[in-house]
Design an enzyme around this catalytic site. Sequence first.
Site, PDB file in Angstrom:
ATOM      1  N   ARG A  41       0.817  -1.217   0.000  1.00  0.00           N
ATOM      2  CA  ARG A  41       0.000   0.000   0.000  1.00  0.00           C
ATOM      3  C   ARG A  41       0.853   1.271   0.000  1.00  0.00           C
ATOM      4  NH1 ARG A  41      -4.777  -2.028   4.141  1.00  0.00           N
ATOM      5  NH2 ARG A  41      -6.109  -2.931   2.533  1.00  0.00           N
ATOM      6  N   LYS A 198     -18.705 -18.331   3.829  1.00  0.00           N
ATOM      7  CA  LYS A 198     -20.130 -18.175   4.124  1.00  0.00           C
ATOM      8  C   LYS A 198     -20.927 -17.528   3.006  1.00  0.00           C
ATOM      9  CE  LYS A 198     -19.767 -17.849   9.159  1.00  0.00           C
ATOM     10  NZ  LYS A 198     -20.073 -16.994  10.319  1.00  0.00           N
ATOM     11  N   GLY A 351      -8.476 -10.064   0.178  1.00  0.00           N
ATOM     12  CA  GLY A 351      -7.203 -10.504   0.752  1.00  0.00           C
ATOM     13  C   GLY A 351      -6.756 -11.895   0.344  1.00  0.00           C
ATOM     14  N   GLY A 374     -13.130  -4.538   1.453  1.00  0.00           N
ATOM     15  CA  GLY A 374     -14.543  -4.198   1.677  1.00  0.00           C
ATOM     16  C   GLY A 374     -15.122  -3.353   0.560  1.00  0.00           C
TER      17      GLY A 374
END
Length: 397
Positions: A41, A198, A351, A374
């Site tokens: 980053r 999930k 990730g 996100g």
Amino acid sequence: MNVIRFSDLCANGKAQGQRVFIRADLNVPQDDSGAITEDTRVRASVPCIQMALAAGAAVMVTSHLGRPTEGEFKPEDSLAPVAKRLGELLGRDVPLIANWVDGVTVAPGQVVLLENCRVNKGEKKNNEDLARKMAALCDIFVNDAFGTAHRAEGTTYGIAQFAPIACAGPLLAAEIDAIQKALAAPKRPLAAIVAGSKVSTKLTILKSLASNVDQLIVGGGIANTFMLAAGLKIGKSLAEPDLIDEAKAVIALMKARGAEVPIPTDVVTAKTFSVDAVATVKKATEVADDDLILDIGPETAARLATQLKSAGTIVWNGPVGVFEFAAFENGTKVIAQAIAESSAFSIAGGGDTLAAIAKYGIEKQVGYISTGGGAFLEILEGKTLPAFEILTKRAAG
């Protein structure tokens, strides 16, 4: 998506002598001593800073780091390690400024790093007084932090409301271009790989994609729930049986459009979840009650690879098996190699996906690697990100 681009301002000489405030994403992982363990980053933020310096601007850069308590600065919250690394990459000293909200002194051709913005009271809730104070520090606000584009905070939204000019930095602009290419006007067929443990965390993404993609490839625990929906047994594998109806709805939505959710025809199972567990390839119809499904089988992987190689656009979020364990990495490896060999435009994010890309060395073969976790997921859900929304508003005047 129409936004003002910082690169255009610089090219037209409009950053010369101006105070430029860059919101970067410098939220890097650190070890217990505070040393940076992975600097992607920081490296990704350098082109925007160099662009501003080359344009003759007075440059201020800030970012969040970790989850500090607002109004309570602690040494471990400091961007000091980032300032050091940034200095090494830029080949110059990068002073770190604390308590900067009420004023910063920086001359054209200089760059300073402003201490962790999330320590400022009101940052998370986008307090208007704080936003106006920060906006007063600059002539041009540049958002170059896609990783926080899904949050409406002081340094991602509020400052963009009140700064004289608000624009997108090169990293954010590249994300916008890649997202539009992949989702707004994709070359068909459009294939999406959505995997993870999930269904519940990615259900809205699955539903959103089901109305747009030609192939919706599911993997991991999500695939197990879809196998249950297709009437298959999954033993003691990770799944969410209470979401079978939701999975059936996604399958039906795809079928109605002449598209499909490919259900695995073979799987790799084990009796325990461990790195040395014995891997057994089985037909999807032959899973035993005490089996754990930890990967898709070679037949399924080969079939999906063929589909991906003929795709026009590929969106990838999540490995299809426990790729960290050698015995259960084949599915993810085959998918990764198929994406690398495909002529499709591919965009990947998340990730675990980035870890798989790095493991198989296909960074240069992926069309665009998203820097946001996100934020990338919310784009796939069809949401408008706050950072994009305010920059679009400001561009429209």
